[in-house]
Design an enzyme around this catalytic site. Sequence first.
Site, PDB file in Angstrom:
ATOM      1  CE1 TYR A 121      -3.326   2.941   0.451  1.00 25.05           C
ATOM      2  CE2 TYR A 121      -1.964   3.372   2.548  1.00 25.05           C
ATOM      3  CZ  TYR A 121      -2.675   3.787   1.344  1.00 25.05           C
ATOM      4  OH  TYR A 121      -3.320   5.261   1.687  1.00 25.05           O
ATOM      5  CG  ASN A 129      -0.197   6.118   6.780  1.00 25.41           C
ATOM      6  OD1 ASN A 129      -1.292   6.857   7.022  1.00 25.41           O
ATOM      7  ND2 ASN A 129      -0.067   4.770   6.247  1.00 25.41           N
ATOM      8  NE  ARG A 189     -18.267  20.169  53.569  1.00 24.53           N
ATOM      9  CZ  ARG A 189     -19.838  20.023  53.860  1.00 24.53           C
ATOM     10  NH1 ARG A 189     -20.223  18.509  53.813  1.00 24.53           N
ATOM     11  NH2 ARG A 189     -20.699  20.771  53.431  1.00 24.53           N
TER      12      ARG A 189
END
Length: 502
Positions: A59, A200, A283
Site C-alpha cells: 500500500y 501515516n 470540603r
Amino acid sequence: MLSDTADLVVLRVPGPLGPPDLERAARPIAVVADDETRRRIEVCHRFVLDSHAASQAIYGVTTGFGPLVGFPGRSGLADQAENTLNHLTAGHGPDLPTAVVRATLLVRLWSLARGHSGVSLSVIDALTAMLRTGFAPVVPRLGSVGASGDLIPLAHAAQALRGNGYAYFGASRMPAGDALRRAGLQPLRLDGRDALALVNGTSLTAAAAGLALASIRRSHLTAQVLSALLADILGCTLAYLSENLLTAFGHEHAAAVGREMRGLLAGAEPTGARGLQEPYSLRCGPQLLGAAGSALDYVASVIEVDLNGISDNPVFFPEQNEIAHGGNFFGQPVAFAADLLTNTTVQMGNLAERQLDLMVDPHRNSGLPPVLATIPGEQHGVQGVQLAATATVADMRRNATPAAMQSLPTNLHNQDIVPFGTQAALNALDQSRSLRWLHGALAVALRQAVHVGDRRPTAPACSAVMDRLIAEVPPIDPDRPLDLDVQHAADVLDDYARERIN
C-alpha cells in the site's frame, strides 16, 4: 546552526519517551540512535525495496492512496513520494505552536526509529538534525481526522523539511527554504516509502495530548496547593482532611490528596470563627482532586503507550518476511484519553473559579472586603480578574464537547469511522492553558487577601508558597492592570509544581 550535542538535552532512541521529553523538544535537543537501531532501520528499508522489486503489492508504494488503493500508483518511487505530500498539503487554520510541531516530529521520529516503517536512514538523520536547531515547520491546525494518521498536518511538516511552504526559525516565520538555510539544514529528499511513513501516524495527536498531560499534572498539584492556601488564609478547621475520613472513602487518590494537603497545612492555626462545615469547594477538594488524579493516571498510561508504539500502515517485519496492512494509525485510544483529560481539566477549572468566588464574597470570606479591594468603591481589587475567570470557565465548558465519538465518514467511505483524536488532543491542550490561567487568577486573589486581611498563612509550607507569590505580585493598591500579574502568578505556581514533581 547545528549545536554541539554536549550543549543539549540528549534523548536516546528507542528508549522510553514520555510527556516531559515532549516539553524539552520546544528547544533544540539531541536525539541519538545507536548502531543497532540504525541497522534495524536499514534492514527494514532494504526489505521494502526488495519486496517492491519482487512486485509484491505494498500500500502506498505500488498503489494509490486511500480509496484509490485499487489503482496503481506512480511508477517512480520518488514521484510517488512527491505525490503523497502534494495531495495532502491542504490544511488551514491558525499555525500550531512551534513547541507542538517540534514535539510532533519527535514522536514521529520515535515511531520510525523502531525499524518497522521502511524509511531510509536519511529521514531519521534529517529529523534528528532538525531537532538540534530552532527550526519548526508551519503546520495549520485543521485537517486531520486522526484516523489514517495525522496525514495533513504531517504533510505540511514534511513539505517544510523539503523547503516548501513556511517554517519558523526561532520566533520568526519565513519561507521554509530560508529557515532551513538559517538553521544550517539541507532540504529533505524522499524516496520509496519515506513520504507515506512520515505522514501515516498519529504523532500530532500523541504529542498534543502528551503536552497537555504534562501541564495538567502540574496544575493538579497546583490545585492542591491553592486549596491549602485558601483554607489557611480563611482560618478553616481541617476536619475534612482527616486521614480516617479519607481512608474510609476508599479511593486511594483522594487519600493521597489528603496526605498532600495535610503536609502543606501542617502547623496551620484555624481561627475557630468558621462554620462546622465548609462549602464544597473546600470540603470536597480531596474527593474532586482525587478523582482527577485517578483520571490523570489512566490518561498517562494510554499516552505513554502511544508515544512508544508504532502508528503506521503497513508495518513491516523483515525477520518474519511479513508486510502487515492494518489500522495502527487509528487514534482512538488517545482520542478517548484526551476527552477524559478535557473533562478532568474543566472540572478543576470549575473548582478554581468557585474558590475565587468564595474569596471575593464578603459574606463567606471571613470578613475580607468585597472583591478584596483595599478601599471598596475607590478601588476594585480583583473584580476584573473574577470577570475574566467567569468568561474563561464558560469558554472551557463550551469547548468540552467530546471529540472521540464525533465520527463522520470521509474519503469515499474508506475512512467510514474516525476518532477525531487530533481535535480531542488539541482541545485538551487548550484547556490546560486555561486552567493554568485560572490558577494564576486565584493566586493573585489569595495574595491580595494577605494584603487586605492582614493575615498571612500560618502553616510554614503555605507561607513559603505565599512568599514566592509576594515576590512576583505586588499588592493591588491602587488598582492597576492585572493581566501580567496573573501570568506571573501562574508561572510561579508552575515552577513550584515542576520542582516538586521532578
